[in-house]
Structures are given as C-alpha cells and as structure tokens.
Design a protein around this motif. Sequence first.
Motif, PDB file in Angstrom:
ATOM      1  N   MET A   1      63.542  -3.108 -79.130  1.00  0.00           N
ATOM      2  CA  MET A   1      63.291  -1.763 -79.638  1.00  0.00           C
ATOM      3  C   MET A   1      61.880  -1.302 -79.290  1.00  0.00           C
ATOM      4  SD  MET A   1      63.166  -0.257 -83.472  1.00  0.00           S
ATOM      5  CE  MET A   1      61.493  -0.877 -83.541  1.00  0.00           C
ATOM      6  N   THR A   2      60.926  -2.234 -79.320  1.00  0.00           N
ATOM      7  CA  THR A   2      59.550  -1.912 -78.955  1.00  0.00           C
ATOM      8  C   THR A   2      59.480  -1.383 -77.533  1.00  0.00           C
ATOM      9  OG1 THR A   2      58.624  -3.564 -80.468  1.00  0.00           O
ATOM     10  CG2 THR A   2      57.259  -2.905 -78.596  1.00  0.00           C
ATOM     11  N   ARG A   3      60.125  -2.072 -76.607  1.00  0.00           N
ATOM     12  CA  ARG A   3      60.114  -1.640 -75.215  1.00  0.00           C
ATOM     13  C   ARG A   3      60.818  -0.299 -75.041  1.00  0.00           C
ATOM     14  NH1 ARG A   3      60.694  -7.444 -74.463  1.00  0.00           N
ATOM     15  NH2 ARG A   3      62.945  -7.272 -74.767  1.00  0.00           N
ATOM     16  N   SER A   4      61.955  -0.155 -75.706  1.00  0.00           N
ATOM     17  CA  SER A   4      62.737   1.075 -75.580  1.00  0.00           C
ATOM     18  C   SER A   4      61.964   2.278 -76.116  1.00  0.00           C
ATOM     19  CB  SER A   4      64.058   0.915 -76.342  1.00  0.00           C
ATOM     20  OG  SER A   4      64.855   2.072 -76.231  1.00  0.00           O
ATOM     21  N   ALA A   5      61.358   2.121 -77.294  1.00  0.00           N
ATOM     22  CA  ALA A   5      60.591   3.218 -77.887  1.00  0.00           C
ATOM     23  C   ALA A   5      59.345   3.528 -77.068  1.00  0.00           C
ATOM     24  CB  ALA A   5      60.204   2.868 -79.323  1.00  0.00           C
ATOM     25  N   ALA A   6      58.712   2.488 -76.519  1.00  0.00           N
ATOM     26  CA  ALA A   6      57.515   2.695 -75.700  1.00  0.00           C
ATOM     27  C   ALA A   6      57.839   3.556 -74.488  1.00  0.00           C
ATOM     28  CB  ALA A   6      56.942   1.356 -75.263  1.00  0.00           C
ATOM     29  N   ARG A   7      58.990   3.299 -73.883  1.00  0.00           N
ATOM     30  CA  ARG A   7      59.385   4.078 -72.696  1.00  0.00           C
ATOM     31  C   ARG A   7      59.605   5.544 -73.052  1.00  0.00           C
ATOM     32  NH1 ARG A   7      59.485   6.750 -69.329  1.00  0.00           N
ATOM     33  NH2 ARG A   7      60.509   6.731 -67.286  1.00  0.00           N
ATOM     34  N   GLU A   8      60.212   5.786 -74.194  1.00  0.00           N
ATOM     35  CA  GLU A   8      60.503   7.162 -74.603  1.00  0.00           C
ATOM     36  C   GLU A   8      59.251   7.925 -75.013  1.00  0.00           C
ATOM     37  OE1 GLU A   8      62.305   9.294 -78.533  1.00  0.00           O
ATOM     38  OE2 GLU A   8      63.462   7.611 -77.731  1.00  0.00           O
ATOM     39  N   LEU A   9      58.351   7.267 -75.735  1.00  0.00           N
ATOM     40  CA  LEU A   9      57.251   7.978 -76.395  1.00  0.00           C
ATOM     41  C   LEU A   9      55.978   8.097 -75.575  1.00  0.00           C
ATOM     42  CD1 LEU A   9      57.728   6.446 -79.955  1.00  0.00           C
ATOM     43  CD2 LEU A   9      58.298   8.787 -79.231  1.00  0.00           C
ATOM     44  N   ALA A  10      55.915   7.391 -74.448  1.00  0.00           N
ATOM     45  CA  ALA A  10      54.680   7.399 -73.657  1.00  0.00           C
ATOM     46  C   ALA A  10      54.272   8.805 -73.237  1.00  0.00           C
ATOM     47  CB  ALA A  10      54.846   6.503 -72.427  1.00  0.00           C
ATOM     48  N   GLU A  11      55.225   9.629 -72.875  1.00  0.00           N
ATOM     49  CA  GLU A  11      54.888  10.976 -72.405  1.00  0.00           C
ATOM     50  C   GLU A  11      54.302  11.852 -73.504  1.00  0.00           C
ATOM     51  OE1 GLU A  11      58.273  13.851 -71.836  1.00  0.00           O
ATOM     52  OE2 GLU A  11      59.451  11.983 -71.948  1.00  0.00           O
ATOM     53  N   PHE A  12      54.455  11.426 -74.755  1.00  0.00           N
ATOM     54  CA  PHE A  12      53.904  12.183 -75.877  1.00  0.00           C
ATOM     55  C   PHE A  12      52.561  11.623 -76.355  1.00  0.00           C
ATOM     56  CE2 PHE A  12      58.569  12.494 -76.162  1.00  0.00           C
ATOM     57  CZ  PHE A  12      58.717  13.873 -76.019  1.00  0.00           C
ATOM     58  N   GLY A  13      52.029  10.660 -75.618  1.00  0.00           N
ATOM     59  CA  GLY A  13      50.753  10.073 -75.992  1.00  0.00           C
ATOM     60  C   GLY A  13      50.859   9.004 -77.053  1.00  0.00           C
ATOM     61  N   VAL A  14      52.068   8.482 -77.273  1.00  0.00           N
ATOM     62  CA  VAL A  14      52.293   7.474 -78.310  1.00  0.00           C
ATOM     63  C   VAL A  14      52.594   6.127 -77.649  1.00  0.00           C
ATOM     64  CG1 VAL A  14      53.680   6.812 -80.311  1.00  0.00           C
ATOM     65  CG2 VAL A  14      53.208   9.229 -79.848  1.00  0.00           C
ATOM     66  N   ARG A  15      51.828   5.112 -78.031  1.00  0.00           N
ATOM     67  CA  ARG A  15      52.026   3.766 -77.504  1.00  0.00           C
ATOM     68  C   ARG A  15      52.761   2.902 -78.525  1.00  0.00           C
ATOM     69  NH1 ARG A  15      47.977   0.823 -77.250  1.00  0.00           N
ATOM     70  NH2 ARG A  15      46.465   2.001 -78.480  1.00  0.00           N
TER      71      ARG A  15
END
Length: 273
Positions: free
Chosen positions: A163-177
């Motif tokens: 889930m960490t990897r999946s969420a990281a991929r989605e949220l990176a464009e919003f400035g969220v790591r």
Amino acid sequence: MTELHGKVAVVTGGASGIGAATCTLLAARGARVVVTDIDNERGEAVAAGLGEHAVYVHTDVTREDDVAGAVRAATEHFGRLDAMVNNAGRVGAWTYVTDTTADEWDASFAVLARSAFLGTKHAARVMREQGFGTVVNVSSVAGVRTGFGPHPYGAAKAAVLQMTRSAARELAEFGVRVNAVTPGGVATRITGHGAGLEGDALDASVAAVRKGLASFQPVPRAGEGEDIAGAIAYLVSDDASFVTGQNVVVDGGLTLGKAWPGNYRAEADAARH
C-alpha cells in the motif's frame, strides 16, 4: 541532525514503544505532535511531557471516524499537517495456520493494515490540498521474511508495504511522499503482548526482551524505539524530499540471515598461515 521546526505530525500508537519514542524525538527536533492511542493514561503522559508542543487525542485506529478526528485535531490545534506516522500495532496470537481463526486474522488486519490505509487516506486529503506532506507507515521484518511473526501479522505488514508503494505512486504529483520503516527486533511492550503478558509482567518483559535480542541479530544489541524514531524523523524531514515509495529497514542486520556455521573467521585466518 535533522531539524523539523514548524512541522506538525500525527503519530498513532504514541503512548509507548516506537510511537512514544517518535513523538519525543519529533518534538525535540522542533515539530508539534498529535499523540494518539487508546491507552489514555500513557498517551496523556507522553503529550504532557512534551508540553505545549503536543496534544493527546484518543484514537482507535480501526475506526475511520477516530482516525479522521486525529487528522482534524492537527489542523485545528496547529493549522496544518506535515506528517502522518501510522505506527499503531499488535502482534496477535502465535498459532499454526490451521488453528488461526478468521476473527484473529481480521483483528490483525484491522489494527495493522486497515489503520495504515485510514491514516494515509485522511492525511492525504489534507496534504493534497496543501501541496505538501509525508506519510510514514511502520511495517516489520515479518512483512518481508517469514518466521518473524504470526501469519496474520506478517501478511498485514506485507500489505502495508505494498500500500505504501501504491499510494506513493499516486500522490507524488501532489507533493505528498509516502514511505515505510521496517523495524527488526525492538525491545517494546508489544513484544511482551505477543507472549501473552499483561500488567507488571508486561513491563518487566521489556528488559527480558532487550537481553534476549542482544544475540539475535548481527548488531549485538536489541533495537530500541529511538532507533526507529530516527529513521522516521529523517523520512518526514526535508532531507528526504526526493525519497518516496521506499522501505527503510532498521533491523540491526536481522534480515541478512545467519553467518556460516562455525567460527569461519578463525578458520579462514588459520588457512592463510
């Protein structure tokens, strides 16, 4: 030393162990902290010890309203949310897979995987609007190798990593790591819980666990909550601004496996002479 002045963090399971150590270290480095737990007495004590830089919020991490409320407390008390540390956990009962009940499986996933999902979800809603923020999910060596925890525990911790990897991929464009920290053998109350201890025996078990872990991994000492807190502090800091979707293993070399049988170093030295 990583500085965190001006940052605001929510830490689940903040009343003891890794959570308490994380709250203490983040506050020491300048962050303001929302300490959350279901153990009100211990949680309030941790927050009180941090003074005006912390508040305590009773939070059952299996309940979505509670997790959303903890995130809301950060913005209401401190005006923003920079970091969400999903740390709350349980070990659960060690049983054969044939004897593991569905209720035990569900309870482990609720506290370990569902809670990390809920924390990520509600923190990300705030962080996406802000355009910045970071989530750290606490996993376990049981999530990357077998034999380090009960079946439901290991499976749930593995789910946290994916889930960490999946969420990281989605949220990176919003400035969220979004990153994970994976502890190894750490001397905390949760280890005693896994052995079925309660009350005074549980507190005493931490010392016994610390002694036992000293010979359990290549680094010859038990892991401490502060070891894991240090990795978390790095990941929520600006020093890690280019790090997302990663799993930082802090295990004293436990996942490296055992050394060769026998005193191979002495044997190798003898062979050279």
